[in-house]
Motif scaffolding. Sequence first.
Motif, PDB file in Angstrom:
ATOM      1  N   GLY A 166       0.821  -1.197   0.000  1.00  0.00           N
ATOM      2  CA  GLY A 166       0.000   0.000   0.000  1.00  0.00           C
ATOM      3  C   GLY A 166       0.853   1.244   0.000  1.00  0.00           C
ATOM      4  N   ALA A 167       1.946   1.220   0.722  1.00  0.00           N
ATOM      5  CA  ALA A 167       2.823   2.381   0.808  1.00  0.00           C
ATOM      6  C   ALA A 167       3.527   2.646  -0.512  1.00  0.00           C
ATOM      7  CB  ALA A 167       3.859   2.161   1.909  1.00  0.00           C
ATOM      8  N   LEU A 168       3.954   1.579  -1.157  1.00  0.00           N
ATOM      9  CA  LEU A 168       4.736   1.742  -2.379  1.00  0.00           C
ATOM     10  C   LEU A 168       3.867   1.902  -3.622  1.00  0.00           C
ATOM     11  CD1 LEU A 168       7.577  -0.874  -1.770  1.00  0.00           C
ATOM     12  CD2 LEU A 168       7.650   1.601  -1.440  1.00  0.00           C
ATOM     13  N   ARG A 169       2.667   1.310  -3.597  1.00  0.00           N
ATOM     14  CA  ARG A 169       1.797   1.364  -4.771  1.00  0.00           C
ATOM     15  C   ARG A 169       0.388   1.712  -4.311  1.00  0.00           C
ATOM     16  NH1 ARG A 169       4.296  -3.589  -5.705  1.00  0.00           N
ATOM     17  NH2 ARG A 169       2.317  -4.718  -5.494  1.00  0.00           N
ATOM     18  N   GLY A 170       0.200   2.974  -3.990  1.00  0.00           N
ATOM     19  CA  GLY A 170      -1.079   3.409  -3.459  1.00  0.00           C
ATOM     20  C   GLY A 170      -2.248   3.189  -4.395  1.00  0.00           C
ATOM     21  N   ASP A 171      -1.980   3.145  -5.715  1.00  0.00           N
ATOM     22  CA  ASP A 171      -3.050   2.914  -6.687  1.00  0.00           C
ATOM     23  C   ASP A 171      -3.105   1.459  -7.133  1.00  0.00           C
ATOM     24  OD1 ASP A 171      -3.773   5.606  -6.672  1.00  0.00           O
ATOM     25  OD2 ASP A 171      -2.233   6.104  -8.140  1.00  0.00           O
ATOM     26  N   GLY A 172      -2.386   0.595  -6.444  1.00  0.00           N
ATOM     27  CA  GLY A 172      -2.299  -0.792  -6.858  1.00  0.00           C
ATOM     28  C   GLY A 172      -3.253  -1.702  -6.111  1.00  0.00           C
ATOM     29  N   ASP A 173      -2.685  -2.749  -5.511  1.00  0.00           N
ATOM     30  CA  ASP A 173      -3.505  -3.795  -4.905  1.00  0.00           C
ATOM     31  C   ASP A 173      -3.944  -3.479  -3.486  1.00  0.00           C
ATOM     32  OD1 ASP A 173      -3.147  -5.118  -7.248  1.00  0.00           O
ATOM     33  OD2 ASP A 173      -1.814  -6.659  -6.458  1.00  0.00           O
TER      34      ASP A 173
ATOM     35  N   ARG B 122      -5.230  -0.288  -0.815  1.00  0.00           N
ATOM     36  CA  ARG B 122      -5.668   1.089  -0.621  1.00  0.00           C
ATOM     37  C   ARG B 122      -5.796   1.368   0.872  1.00  0.00           C
ATOM     38  NH1 ARG B 122     -11.535   3.587  -2.320  1.00  0.00           N
ATOM     39  NH2 ARG B 122     -11.309   5.591  -1.249  1.00  0.00           N
ATOM     40  N   PHE B 123      -5.167   2.465   1.303  1.00  0.00           N
ATOM     41  CA  PHE B 123      -5.272   2.880   2.697  1.00  0.00           C
ATOM     42  C   PHE B 123      -6.339   3.949   2.833  1.00  0.00           C
ATOM     43  CE2 PHE B 123      -1.031   1.165   2.518  1.00  0.00           C
ATOM     44  CZ  PHE B 123      -0.885   0.544   3.740  1.00  0.00           C
ATOM     45  N   GLN B 124      -7.059   3.917   3.935  1.00  0.00           N
ATOM     46  CA  GLN B 124      -8.031   4.957   4.218  1.00  0.00           C
ATOM     47  C   GLN B 124      -7.982   5.303   5.696  1.00  0.00           C
ATOM     48  OE1 GLN B 124     -11.699   4.677   1.962  1.00  0.00           O
ATOM     49  NE2 GLN B 124     -12.869   5.252   3.782  1.00  0.00           N
ATOM     50  N   TRP B 125      -7.680   6.568   5.982  1.00  0.00           N
ATOM     51  CA  TRP B 125      -7.678   7.058   7.362  1.00  0.00           C
ATOM     52  C   TRP B 125      -9.002   7.773   7.614  1.00  0.00           C
ATOM     53  CZ3 TRP B 125      -4.117   5.512  10.700  1.00  0.00           C
ATOM     54  CH2 TRP B 125      -2.842   5.155  10.234  1.00  0.00           C
ATOM     55  N   ASP B 126      -9.736   7.300   8.584  1.00  0.00           N
ATOM     56  CA  ASP B 126     -11.028   7.896   8.931  1.00  0.00           C
ATOM     57  C   ASP B 126     -11.052   8.233  10.410  1.00  0.00           C
ATOM     58  OD1 ASP B 126     -12.628   7.466   6.379  1.00  0.00           O
ATOM     59  OD2 ASP B 126     -11.948   5.428   6.791  1.00  0.00           O
ATOM     60  N   PRO B 127     -11.921   9.158  10.820  1.00  0.00           N
ATOM     61  CA  PRO B 127     -12.035   9.448  12.254  1.00  0.00           C
ATOM     62  C   PRO B 127     -12.394   8.183  13.034  1.00  0.00           C
ATOM     63  CG  PRO B 127     -13.172  11.112  10.961  1.00  0.00           C
ATOM     64  CD  PRO B 127     -12.791  10.026  10.005  1.00  0.00           C
ATOM     65  N   ASP B 128     -11.662   7.926  14.094  1.00  0.00           N
ATOM     66  CA  ASP B 128     -12.021   6.828  14.981  1.00  0.00           C
ATOM     67  C   ASP B 128     -13.257   7.247  15.782  1.00  0.00           C
ATOM     68  OD1 ASP B 128     -11.886   4.388  16.190  1.00  0.00           O
ATOM     69  OD2 ASP B 128      -9.860   4.622  16.987  1.00  0.00           O
TER      70      ASP B 128
ATOM     71  N   LYS C  51     -17.526  10.679  17.174  1.00  0.00           N
ATOM     72  CA  LYS C  51     -16.273  10.871  16.450  1.00  0.00           C
ATOM     73  C   LYS C  51     -15.162  11.369  17.372  1.00  0.00           C
ATOM     74  CE  LYS C  51     -16.846  12.603  12.414  1.00  0.00           C
ATOM     75  NZ  LYS C  51     -17.056  13.545  11.272  1.00  0.00           N
ATOM     76  N   LEU C  52     -13.935  10.829  17.160  1.00  0.00           N
ATOM     77  CA  LEU C  52     -12.768  11.204  17.949  1.00  0.00           C
ATOM     78  C   LEU C  52     -11.753  11.928  17.070  1.00  0.00           C
ATOM     79  CD1 LEU C  52     -12.250   7.806  19.825  1.00  0.00           C
ATOM     80  CD2 LEU C  52     -13.425   9.851  20.689  1.00  0.00           C
ATOM     81  N   SER C  53     -10.768  12.559  17.698  1.00  0.00           N
ATOM     82  CA  SER C  53      -9.694  13.222  16.956  1.00  0.00           C
ATOM     83  C   SER C  53      -8.724  12.221  16.348  1.00  0.00           C
ATOM     84  CB  SER C  53      -8.923  14.180  17.875  1.00  0.00           C
ATOM     85  OG  SER C  53      -9.751  15.215  18.345  1.00  0.00           O
ATOM     86  N   ARG C  54      -8.599  11.060  16.991  1.00  0.00           N
ATOM     87  CA  ARG C  54      -7.692  10.024  16.488  1.00  0.00           C
ATOM     88  C   ARG C  54      -8.217   9.440  15.181  1.00  0.00           C
ATOM     89  NH1 ARG C  54      -7.934   7.019  20.682  1.00  0.00           N
ATOM     90  NH2 ARG C  54      -9.554   5.656  19.891  1.00  0.00           N
ATOM     91  N   ARG C  55      -7.287   9.096  14.295  1.00  0.00           N
ATOM     92  CA  ARG C  55      -7.653   8.483  13.019  1.00  0.00           C
ATOM     93  C   ARG C  55      -7.419   6.970  13.060  1.00  0.00           C
ATOM     94  NH1 ARG C  55     -10.114  11.662   8.784  1.00  0.00           N
ATOM     95  NH2 ARG C  55     -10.041  13.764   9.671  1.00  0.00           N
ATOM     96  N   ALA C  56      -8.359   6.233  12.472  1.00  0.00           N
ATOM     97  CA  ALA C  56      -8.261   4.775  12.379  1.00  0.00           C
ATOM     98  C   ALA C  56      -8.040   4.385  10.922  1.00  0.00           C
ATOM     99  CB  ALA C  56      -9.533   4.119  12.909  1.00  0.00           C
ATOM    100  N   ILE C  57      -7.315   3.305  10.722  1.00  0.00           N
ATOM    101  CA  ILE C  57      -6.996   2.870   9.371  1.00  0.00           C
ATOM    102  C   ILE C  57      -7.847   1.669   8.971  1.00  0.00           C
ATOM    103  CG2 ILE C  57      -5.176   1.197   9.968  1.00  0.00           C
ATOM    104  CD1 ILE C  57      -3.563   2.346   7.584  1.00  0.00           C
ATOM    105  N   GLN C  58      -8.251   1.653   7.706  1.00  0.00           N
ATOM    106  CA  GLN C  58      -8.802   0.441   7.123  1.00  0.00           C
ATOM    107  C   GLN C  58      -8.056   0.181   5.825  1.00  0.00           C
ATOM    108  OE1 GLN C  58     -12.929   0.547   5.942  1.00  0.00           O
ATOM    109  NE2 GLN C  58     -12.980   2.769   5.836  1.00  0.00           N
ATOM    110  N   LEU C  59      -7.933  -1.079   5.483  1.00  0.00           N
ATOM    111  CA  LEU C  59      -7.067  -1.505   4.394  1.00  0.00           C
ATOM    112  C   LEU C  59      -7.878  -2.255   3.356  1.00  0.00           C
ATOM    113  CD1 LEU C  59      -4.417  -2.974   6.825  1.00  0.00           C
ATOM    114  CD2 LEU C  59      -4.211  -0.791   5.634  1.00  0.00           C
ATOM    115  N   GLY C  60      -7.920  -1.722   2.149  1.00  0.00           N
ATOM    116  CA  GLY C  60      -8.610  -2.390   1.056  1.00  0.00           C
ATOM    117  C   GLY C  60      -7.615  -3.183   0.223  1.00  0.00           C
ATOM    118  N   ILE C  61      -7.907  -4.446  -0.014  1.00  0.00           N
ATOM    119  CA  ILE C  61      -6.988  -5.292  -0.780  1.00  0.00           C
ATOM    120  C   ILE C  61      -7.721  -5.943  -1.950  1.00  0.00           C
ATOM    121  CG2 ILE C  61      -5.462  -5.718   1.182  1.00  0.00           C
ATOM    122  CD1 ILE C  61      -6.786  -8.466   1.506  1.00  0.00           C
TER     123      ILE C  61
END
Length: 205
Positions: free
Chosen positions: A106-113, A115-121, A128-138
């Motif tokens: 995901g880091a090296l090929r953001g448009d590839g296999d 996808r990272f998404q940071w959303d409010p935790d 909603k919190l100030s902290r961001r949570a990650i979800q990973l699309g593969i």
Amino acid sequence: MNLPFEVDKYSSVSSNWPPSGHHILGSYTDSNIILYQAYNDKISSYAVEHQTFKGSPDFSESRMTWLKPNFLWMMYRSGWATKPNQEHILAITISVTGFEEILLNGALRGDGDVRFQWDPDHDPYGEKLSRRAIQLGIRNQILQKFLTEWILKIDDITDFVCQQREYIRRQELIDLIVPKESLYLPRNKDVFHIIEIDKSKDAAE
């Protein structure tokens, strides 16, 4: 109830979480990490019985599938397992090696296999919190590796989720039990900069 993770009171676990910033919170060991997904009964039952999604007539391998390392983020997205087609919560244990490969791709090929998404935790009530949570699309090759190489175990934790949902309904947060989660720091240091993960729990957003 046999759970794939250690648990503790929400008040105790959350006291060690950063209030803000971009962080990966999860339950992990040196060798594996737990990711969460929500599905309907057909997909979840097949996955638990066969310990894979591969071969399920209702699981699409052509679409991007989303993984969440943060339990409460999964609870927010699924409405504590009440939203349509999200009535079953699966805790999927995968190898840390596989998780690191997901992060690196995901880091090296953001448009590839990947996808990272940071959303409010969100807190247990969905605020909603100030902290961001990650979800990973593969998808594509990374999805195939996830399906055939990296999954170590699939557990349906819906009964546990429903028990805890009652505390939310009654607004008895003092009794809420959640998985023990802590900051996950990627082994490949390039990932910190490329996907903007904060290195310290004291880092501000």
